[in-house]
Design an enzyme around this catalytic site. Structure first.
Site, PDB file in Angstrom:
ATOM      1  N   ASN A 183       0.952  -1.222  -0.086  1.00 39.66           N
ATOM      2  CA  ASN A 183       0.092   0.014   0.008  1.00 39.66           C
ATOM      3  C   ASN A 183       0.733   1.180  -0.021  1.00 39.66           C
ATOM      4  OD1 ASN A 183      -1.793   1.898   0.641  1.00 39.66           O
ATOM      5  ND2 ASN A 183      -2.117   1.390   2.522  1.00 39.66           N
ATOM      6  N   TRP A 184       0.834   1.792  -1.186  1.00 42.84           N
ATOM      7  CA  TRP A 184       2.117   3.054  -1.213  1.00 42.84           C
ATOM      8  C   TRP A 184       1.278   4.203  -0.594  1.00 42.84           C
ATOM      9  CZ3 TRP A 184       3.738   2.463  -7.303  1.00 42.84           C
ATOM     10  CH2 TRP A 184       4.427   1.276  -7.205  1.00 42.84           C
ATOM     11  N   LYS A 185       0.033   4.280  -0.431  1.00 39.65           N
ATOM     12  CA  LYS A 185      -0.582   5.478   0.526  1.00 39.65           C
ATOM     13  C   LYS A 185      -0.412   6.821  -0.517  1.00 39.65           C
ATOM     14  CE  LYS A 185       0.260   3.412   4.856  1.00 39.65           C
ATOM     15  NZ  LYS A 185       0.311   3.034   6.333  1.00 39.65           N
ATOM     16  N   HIS A 203      -9.280   0.895   5.745  1.00 38.24           N
ATOM     17  CA  HIS A 203      -7.973   0.772   6.068  1.00 38.24           C
ATOM     18  C   HIS A 203      -8.333   1.957   7.499  1.00 38.24           C
ATOM     19  CE1 HIS A 203      -3.811   2.141   6.834  1.00 38.24           C
ATOM     20  NE2 HIS A 203      -3.502   1.335   6.108  1.00 38.24           N
ATOM     21  N   GLU A 240      -6.442   4.186   8.459  1.00 37.64           N
ATOM     22  CA  GLU A 240      -6.228   5.602   8.335  1.00 37.64           C
ATOM     23  C   GLU A 240      -7.750   6.337   7.773  1.00 37.64           C
ATOM     24  OE1 GLU A 240      -2.800   5.221   6.020  1.00 37.64           O
ATOM     25  OE2 GLU A 240      -1.707   4.713   7.677  1.00 37.64           O
ATOM     26  N   GLU A 254      -4.656  -5.663  10.906  1.00 40.27           N
ATOM     27  CA  GLU A 254      -3.774  -4.507  11.283  1.00 40.27           C
ATOM     28  C   GLU A 254      -3.872  -3.663  12.653  1.00 40.27           C
ATOM     29  OE1 GLU A 254      -2.087  -3.063   7.219  1.00 40.27           O
ATOM     30  OE2 GLU A 254      -3.787  -1.887   7.444  1.00 40.27           O
ATOM     31  N   SER A 310       3.915  -2.422  10.332  1.00 42.91           N
ATOM     32  CA  SER A 310       5.430  -2.520  10.665  1.00 42.91           C
ATOM     33  C   SER A 310       6.139  -3.914  10.123  1.00 42.91           C
ATOM     34  CB  SER A 310       5.885  -2.099  11.904  1.00 42.91           C
ATOM     35  OG  SER A 310       5.519  -0.936  12.301  1.00 42.91           O
ATOM     36  N   GLY A 323       3.150  -1.370   4.430  1.00 42.17           N
ATOM     37  CA  GLY A 323       2.870   0.193   3.884  1.00 42.17           C
ATOM     38  C   GLY A 323       4.350   0.812   3.729  1.00 42.17           C
TER      39      GLY A 323
HETATM   40  C1  PEP Z   1      -0.384   0.016   6.455  1.00 50.13           C
HETATM   41  O1  PEP Z   1      -0.636   1.044   6.292  1.00 50.13           O
HETATM   42  O2  PEP Z   1      -1.326  -0.797   5.958  1.00 50.13           O
HETATM   43  C2  PEP Z   1       0.699  -0.528   7.094  1.00 50.13           C
HETATM   44  C3  PEP Z   1       0.698  -1.953   7.431  1.00 50.13           C
HETATM   45  O3  PEP Z   1       1.644   0.352   7.233  1.00 50.13           O
HETATM   46  P1  PEP Z   1       3.073  -0.009   7.798  1.00 50.13           P
HETATM   47  O4  PEP Z   1       3.720  -1.418   7.155  1.00 50.13           O
HETATM   48  O5  PEP Z   1       3.786   1.046   7.356  1.00 50.13           O
HETATM   49  O6  PEP Z   1       3.219  -0.128   9.222  1.00 50.13           O
END
Ligand code: PEP
Length: 259
Positions: free
Chosen positions: A12-14, A98, A100, A170, A216, A237
């Protein structure tokens, strides 16, 4: 919809990458992914780069996804994007709910459900994100939160629809913090999710369900996480923004699969 081979790894490149940056990243990933074709890989760029990324991965086994969608077919909904638009741009998959989106843009379990139905109407496979925040974890409410998100957002779906959904556990406290859930913490929730699917849809569907872990994930922790019985892949992410770290995760996940 096409069946996905495990492990499934989605990046997920956000709100990162312009069109040209996205093209470069996708091209780097494609060139390293050929030898790891047992994994299902999904690139999820911002809307503006979907077509370019789709063009770049064509001829490879990589899939492309959107980061969100709106549930209406079309209309006066400034700033929104429909399932049909995503599909024609080249998406096979779309993220729904998600944390966010839930935290900053008012997403709820009810809107998640509407979005999942809209995605399925257009043969887009939804990746539905669920997970607890730090306070809920500290007060021992993790499993209760997971159950309510599933019951309110998904378990009303007919089995045929539910079988197309990818789930992503998540924990919010692990997203973008560098602090991943331990394999034991993640497995506890993943096996609970599979149990709930079993109760609601039966053993066969529970066994086939794809449940990703996100929070993470990096090359250094991917192996120990994917080794857990109920973790089928990752939603990544930060580490998906560079080919080296994304493919490092993919190769660790494939190594665990072989061993
Ligand atoms: C995400 O936003 O779905 C995510 C898992 O981010 P990160 O890997 O940066 O924790």
């Amino acid at each position: 919809m096409e069946k996905l081979a495990r492990p499934v790894i989605a990046g997920n490149w956000k709100m990162h990458k312009t069109i040209s940056e996205a093209r470069h990243l996708a091209a780097d990933i494609v060139s390293q992914a050929a030898s790891l074709s047992q994994a299902s890989l999904i690139l999820i760029p911002p809307f503006t780069a979907i077509q370019e990324v789709k063009k770049t991965v064509s001829g490879s086994h990589l899939l492309v996804g959107g980061q969100d969608l709106f549930w209406e077919e079309e209309g006066a909904f400034t700033g929104e994007i429909s399932a049909r638009q995503l599909k024609e741009a080249g998406c096979d998959v779309v993220i729904v709910g998600h944390s966010e989106r839930r935290q900053y843009f008012g997403e709820t379990d009810e809107t998640v459900k509407k979005k999942v139905l809209a995605a399925l109407r257009h043969e887009l496979r939804p990746i539905v994100c669920i997970g607890e925040n730090l306070e809920e974890r500290k007060s021992g409410e993790t499993l209760k939160k997971i159950k309510s998100q599933l019951e309110n957002g998904l378990f009303g779906l007919p089995a045929e629809d539910f079988s197309q959904v990818i789930l992503a556990y998540e924990p919010i406290w692990a997203i973008g913090t560098g602090q991943n859930a331990t394999p034991e913490q993640a497995e506890e929730v993943h096996s609970y999710i599979r149990q709930l699917i079993d109760v609601n849809y039966g053993q066969e569907l529970a066994a086939c369900a794809i449940i990703l872990y996100g929070g993470s994930v990096k090359p250094a922790n991917a192996f120990s996480l994917i080794k857990e019985k109920d973790i089928d892949g990752f939603l990544v992410g930060g580490a998906s923004l560079q080919a080296e770290s994304f493919m490092g995760i993919v190769s660790e996940a494939c190594r665990a699969d072989e061993g």
